[in-house]
Design a protein around this motif. Structure first.
Motif, PDB file in Angstrom:
ATOM      1  N   PRO A  70      51.252 -14.775  52.156  1.00  0.00           N
ATOM      2  CA  PRO A  70      52.543 -14.568  51.488  1.00  0.00           C
ATOM      3  C   PRO A  70      53.598 -15.515  52.030  1.00  0.00           C
ATOM      4  CG  PRO A  70      51.555 -12.468  52.124  1.00  0.00           C
ATOM      5  CD  PRO A  70      50.722 -13.545  52.768  1.00  0.00           C
ATOM      6  N   ASP A  71      54.559 -15.852  51.192  1.00  0.00           N
ATOM      7  CA  ASP A  71      55.624 -16.757  51.591  1.00  0.00           C
ATOM      8  C   ASP A  71      56.614 -16.056  52.520  1.00  0.00           C
ATOM      9  OD1 ASP A  71      54.584 -18.813  50.034  1.00  0.00           O
ATOM     10  OD2 ASP A  71      55.710 -18.176  48.249  1.00  0.00           O
ATOM     11  N   ALA A  72      57.299 -16.861  53.329  1.00  0.00           N
ATOM     12  CA  ALA A  72      58.425 -16.409  54.152  1.00  0.00           C
ATOM     13  C   ALA A  72      58.073 -15.196  55.011  1.00  0.00           C
ATOM     14  CB  ALA A  72      59.632 -16.104  53.264  1.00  0.00           C
ATOM     15  N   LEU A  73      56.965 -15.273  55.723  1.00  0.00           N
ATOM     16  CA  LEU A  73      56.583 -14.165  56.599  1.00  0.00           C
ATOM     17  C   LEU A  73      57.550 -14.057  57.775  1.00  0.00           C
ATOM     18  CD1 LEU A  73      52.693 -14.546  56.681  1.00  0.00           C
ATOM     19  CD2 LEU A  73      54.005 -12.698  55.622  1.00  0.00           C
ATOM     20  N   PRO A  74      57.871 -12.826  58.201  1.00  0.00           N
ATOM     21  CA  PRO A  74      58.801 -12.637  59.318  1.00  0.00           C
ATOM     22  C   PRO A  74      58.301 -13.317  60.587  1.00  0.00           C
ATOM     23  CG  PRO A  74      58.470 -10.569  58.157  1.00  0.00           C
ATOM     24  CD  PRO A  74      57.469 -11.545  57.603  1.00  0.00           C
ATOM     25  N   GLY A  75      59.225 -13.985  61.301  1.00  0.00           N
ATOM     26  CA  GLY A  75      58.888 -14.617  62.559  1.00  0.00           C
ATOM     27  C   GLY A  75      58.239 -15.976  62.425  1.00  0.00           C
ATOM     28  N   ASP A  76      58.027 -16.441  61.164  1.00  0.00           N
ATOM     29  CA  ASP A  76      57.404 -17.741  60.930  1.00  0.00           C
ATOM     30  C   ASP A  76      56.150 -17.901  61.801  1.00  0.00           C
ATOM     31  OD1 ASP A  76      57.010 -20.236  59.865  1.00  0.00           O
ATOM     32  OD2 ASP A  76      58.329 -21.247  61.292  1.00  0.00           O
ATOM     33  N   ALA A 117      54.949  -6.713  56.138  1.00  0.00           N
ATOM     34  CA  ALA A 117      54.877  -7.691  55.056  1.00  0.00           C
ATOM     35  C   ALA A 117      53.447  -7.878  54.571  1.00  0.00           C
ATOM     36  CB  ALA A 117      55.458  -9.021  55.537  1.00  0.00           C
ATOM     37  N   LEU A 118      52.479  -7.905  55.490  1.00  0.00           N
ATOM     38  CA  LEU A 118      51.085  -8.076  55.097  1.00  0.00           C
ATOM     39  C   LEU A 118      50.562  -6.839  54.369  1.00  0.00           C
ATOM     40  CD1 LEU A 118      49.769  -9.749  58.375  1.00  0.00           C
ATOM     41  CD2 LEU A 118      50.061 -10.867  56.152  1.00  0.00           C
ATOM     42  N   LEU A 119      50.917  -5.653  54.876  1.00  0.00           N
ATOM     43  CA  LEU A 119      50.409  -4.415  54.289  1.00  0.00           C
ATOM     44  C   LEU A 119      51.010  -4.131  52.920  1.00  0.00           C
ATOM     45  CD1 LEU A 119      50.477  -2.127  57.464  1.00  0.00           C
ATOM     46  CD2 LEU A 119      48.448  -3.054  56.348  1.00  0.00           C
TER      47      LEU A 119
END
Length: 301
Positions: free
Chosen positions: A226-232, A258-260
């Protein structure tokens, strides 16, 4: 609230006043016989307070210290029945039973009568029945005891998934290293009272600088991250189609969420602390399908 056994019996607990917030991991500790299990049974709704009340209890699941194995079911039959009680349809309950038995390494015992299971396998069934319907409040009384190492790791992961998705998890365990994540709140039961202690260390978010989290995840076939994941997060290809993501620990909860909640969701294989981003971290882990866990609203006692 308070609890005593018998009209004239001594008070096991009294003056208990606490809130359980959604998305928190709570540890309960105290000496043997102090009333820890009584508190957990009250929170789970197994016992009722002798005075006071508990409000806001969401959908709740409970793993007792001793699992009543002498029941007239096979392992899969028992889990399917419990899934139906939790509100799942027959097909969903059967699928959930098979999934959690597989996840805890007990799939070979699906058709074994409960009374013929070993203590360790019985404990896996006890934990599976609490997890298969995605509780909003999970109460664990010595749930790790009797599990082998892979099953303990799976229970750690299930707890992390639940809390990340907004559930509350309350647990007692004699080993302070269980679960692997640090508690957000710690309560001590002593002399019939419940007192809150300072948290035992950095929370699951690991907010102090210099700490890292490593997550092994598997996405749908051919799906990009997914785009723009937290913490890069830094990410590399792992084994068996997995992706290894390394992120500052303060972002680990947000990254898991975000992944879930991606559409379609990613499955989490493994979560661990890491000293620093590694060029070639190990991606060997047990595959775990990730159910959806609704968010609770909080329980007050």
């Amino acid at each position: 609230m308070g609890r005593r056994y018998g009209l004239g019996g001594p008070w096991v607990l009294r003056g208990v006043d606490l809130d359980l917030r959604p998305g928190t991991l709570v540890r309960v500790q105290g000496a043997n016989g102090s009333g820890k299990s009584t508190l957990l049974r009250l929170l789970a709704g197994i016992d009722a307070p002798s005075e006071g009340r508990i409000t806001g209890r969401p959908r709740t699941a409970y793993v007792p210290e001793r699992f009543p194995a002498a029941l007239p079911f096979t392992a899969a039959g028992y889990l399917t029945r419990l899934g139906r009680i939790h509100g799942l349809g027959r097909r969903a309950a059967a699928a959930g039973a098979a999934e959690w038995l597989e996840r805890f390494g007990a799939a070979d015992y699906a058709r074994t009568p409960l009374g013929e299971l070993s203590k360790g396998t019985s404990q896996k069934v006890a934990v599976a029945q609490a997890l298969l319907a995605g509780p909003e409040l999970l109460v664990l009384d010595e749930a790790w005891t009797g599990l082998d190492t892979p099953a303990r790791e799976q229970l750690d992961l299930a707890v992390a998934e639940l809390v990340t998705a907004g559930a509350s998890v309350v647990h007692v365990d004699h080993d302070p290293r269980r679960p692997a994540a640090s508690a957000d709140a710690v309560f001590r039961v002593r002399d019939g009272r419940v007192e809150e202690l300072p948290a035992e260390g950095p929370s699951r978010a690991g907010r102090e600088p210099g700490r890292w989290a490593r997550i092994v995840a598997v996405g749908p076939p051919g799906a990009p991250l997914p785009d723009a994941l937290p913490g890069d997060p830094e990410h590399i290809a792992g084994e068996d189609g997995g992706t290894v993501l390394t992120v500052p620990a303060g972002y680990s909860d947000a990254l898991l969420r975000a992944l879930l909640t991606a559409r379609p969701p990613w499955h989490i294989r493994h979560l661990e602390e890491a000293e620093e981003p590694a060029a070639n971290p190990s991606a060997t882990a047990v595959t775990a399908a990730t159910p959806t866990y609704p968010t609770g609203t909080g329980t007050k006692a």
